[in-house]
Design an enzyme around this catalytic site. Structure first.
Site, PDB file in Angstrom:
ATOM      1  N   GLU A  56      32.451  40.126  37.905  1.00  0.00           N
ATOM      2  CA  GLU A  56      33.086  41.442  37.710  1.00  0.00           C
ATOM      3  C   GLU A  56      32.847  42.370  38.893  1.00  0.00           C
ATOM      4  OE1 GLU A  56      35.127  41.355  35.570  1.00  0.00           O
ATOM      5  OE2 GLU A  56      34.409  39.821  34.222  1.00  0.00           O
ATOM      6  N   GLY A  57      32.855  41.794  40.085  1.00  0.00           N
ATOM      7  CA  GLY A  57      32.605  42.549  41.307  1.00  0.00           C
ATOM      8  C   GLY A  57      31.136  42.467  41.667  1.00  0.00           C
TER       9      GLY A  57
END
Length: 601
Positions: free
Chosen positions: A441-442
């Site tokens: 998620e990054g």
């Protein structure tokens, strides 16, 4: 064998006493969140997590998922039955929209469920975990026909959802995606391409899986401005809502991973799969960011969750394991050795774990409240302010929360000594499962750049200035509480370091953007220290008031004050060192030629 008991007492303290959730009963969705309901949700979910999910955590890790020749996937033993109980109890519906079958309760309670489930069994929690984000994205951007077709069954967890962004040649830079979506005469699209690292991409828990897929339409700009978002179901849905034929999407393989073995992380192949556009053409990234932001908050909770369960097991071990004597003399003269809890270095690790987990719990729950207020506050000004603060907090909750969550899990393994390296104790799984939270998620470097490159400057710095004002108000209030002035003063020093680092960026980042990039990680950690410090000031203020007024739970509140003091003694001073790293700039970091990194020449 590792164990887990949901921290229900601490959670009730934050929800009921620090956030005072029942006081928001005048807002939509909060009216049903009375103190009794809050306590019931917390206690019953805690029991479910500990009694149903934790017992299959270690076995699920050992067994993993199995992909069959037809592309189908089966989850480990016990997962399907546990999911049926999860679905039937309605745990996945807590904070989802009532109009499509959700319970419409505050996100605060939904986030509590996420923590308990993830602590008990992170890999299990990932199956329904992304569905909430998918629901939010569809709810925010899809047309009414798509909402009616997909949301009721997704909210009921009859179907689950996924997020398909990454491809073999691109991760963070989504402008490089190659997946194509060809428009059809009936308004649908045929989606073709390969997506990797897809959590819960294929499994046997539900009869359908609703994939949200980023793809490019013909003639779209060859950049992130040319991305559209599509609903691509595993099984096509007929007009009457019944399931039709299998769509042209299949799990090509399951990734072999360091951790979260019981979750099927899939390579997904789309071969002309039928899909429907969500929102406007070429606006897919904005629509997907609704889901990504929800997922980032969820991953921050995962970082805490692995720290929490590792901490619980380390405390139990430190009380039981006997080695050596206390430095000040035998604590238990009748025994041959004292419990290792008497040793300051073991105490250091355990106190770090306690200060982080309790502070982080308060932080993510405040973030959940901001999420609720963003949508439900009575005035536009209040909604805008909550949204601004939540945007600022999201990369901190995800980035700092998972960096420190992994550190705590590793230190809790260290408490066990050699036994922490042996599989049967389960500590290795907590470390392995925590590690992914810093990546997906990054990555946390991306979170740091989001914080420093986007959020600090957003709206002329309004968000960070509002945050500083909140901190200043808390310092002033806590200084007035008898015995708490030293805590406020220590926090204020750390806050001053963050303010100075912010000013340094303003003065030096424009002339040399590498100065921002070189200091972003350190700034995220300064802000993590300050945000947790703000939570500890708030908790200390409540604890002091309870003790002053008389309470039957004196030990709990006294422990809060002691831990707050420890945080200010041991965490807050790090802000100064981090500031000095930021002010060192980027010159030495960027000076070497690429070839100078080679050591084999």
């Amino acid at each position: 064998m590792p164990t887990y008991t949901a921290p229900t007492r601490d959670t009730r303290f934050v929800v009921n006493e620090v956030l005072d959730l029942p006081s928001y009963g005048n807002l939509p969705g909060f009216e049903s969140a009375s103190a009794d309901i809050i306590d019931t949700v917390i206690d019953e979910c805690g029991k479910f997590a500990a009694q149903v999910l934790q017992p299959i955590n270690q076995s699920g890790d050992e067994e993993g998922c199995t992909r069959h020749p037809d592309g189908s996937v089966t989850t480990p033993k016990g997962f399907k039955e546990a999911f049926e109980r999860y679905r039937d109890a309605g745990w996945g519906t807590i904070s989802l929209p009532e109009e499509f079958g959700g319970q419409g309760m505050p996100h605060v309670l939904g986030f509590v469920v996420e923590e308990f489930v993830s602590s008990a069994n992170q890999a299990f929690g990932m199956y329904p975990g992304l569905t909430n984000g998918a629901v939010n994205a569809i709810f925010a951007s899809a047309n009414e026909e798509l909402k009616a077709k997909y949301l009721p069954n997704m909210i009921a967890n009859k179907w689950l959802g996924t997020m398909n962004l990454t491809e073999p040649q691109c991760g963070t830079d989504l402008g490089l995606i190659r997946t194509k979506a060809e428009p059809q005469a009936d308004g649908s699209y045929l989606v073709t391409g390969t997506k990797i690292f897809i959590s819960a991409g294929e499994h046997d828990l539900t009869e359908n899986i609703i994939h949200l897929v980023l793809a490019k339409t013909p003639g779209a700009p060859d950049s992130s401005k040319g991305i559209s978002l599509f609903i691509v179901p595993k099984v096509l849905v007929n007009e009457d809502g019944s399931l039709g034929e299998r769509n042209a999407v299949q799990c090509g393989s399951i990734e072999h991973k360091m951790g979260i073995h019981a979750n099927a992380t899939c390579v997904m192949n789309y071969d002309g799969a039928k899909g429907w556009m969500v929102g406007e053409e070429n606006k897919g990234l904005a629509a997907m960011f609704v889901m990504m932001n929800a997922a980032r908050l969820g991953v921050g909770i995962q970082g805490l969750s692995q720290a929490e369960v590792a901490y619980q097991n380390a405390v139990a071990y430190a009380k039981d394991r006997r080695q050596g004597r206390a430095l000040t003399g035998p604590e238990d003269p009748e025994a041959k050795a004292d419990p290792i809890l008497v040793h300051p270095d073991v105490r250091r690790m355990l106190m770090d774990g306690k200060a982080f987990t309790e502070g982080m719990r308060a932080l993510y729950l405040w973030g959940a409240l901001l999420e609720d207020l963003t949508h439900k506050s009575q005035s536009e000004e209040e909604r805008a302010e909550a949204d601004m603060l939540l945007g600022l907090m999201t990369p901190v909750i995800k980035g700092y929360g998972t960096d420190k969550g992994y550190d705590v899990a590793t230190n809790m393994q260290q408490v066990f000594g050699g036994h922490g390296y042996i599989d049967e104790w389960g500590m290795g799984q907590f470390v392995r499962d925590a590690r992914i939270t810093m990546i997906y998620e990054g990555t946390n470097g991306v979170q740091a750049m989001d914080l420093c490159g986007r959020k600090l400057a957003s709206k002329g710095g309004a968000a960070i200035q509002k945050f500083f004002a909140l901190c200043d108000e808390e310092v002033a209030a806590v200084k007035q509480v008898e015995g708490l002035a030293p805590l406020a003063e220590a926090f204020d020093k750390a806050l001053g370091q963050q303010k100075a680092a912010t000013m340094w960026f303003m003065q030096n980042a424009m002339a040399n953007p590498n100065n921002l990039g070189a200091g972003a990680h350190h700034y995220m950690h300064i802000m993590g220290i300050v945000t947790l410090g703000l939570m500890w000031l708030r908790m200390a203020k409540v604890a002091a008031a309870k003790l002053a007024g008389g309470t039957d739970d004196k030990a709990f509140y006294e422990a809060k004050l002691t831990t707050a003091r420890y945080f200010m003694d041991r965490f807050a001073p790090d802000a100064g060192a981090l500031r000095r790293k930021i002010e060192a700039g980027s010159d030495s970091m960027m000076a070497l030629d690429a070839d100078a990194f080679d050591t084999a020449a």
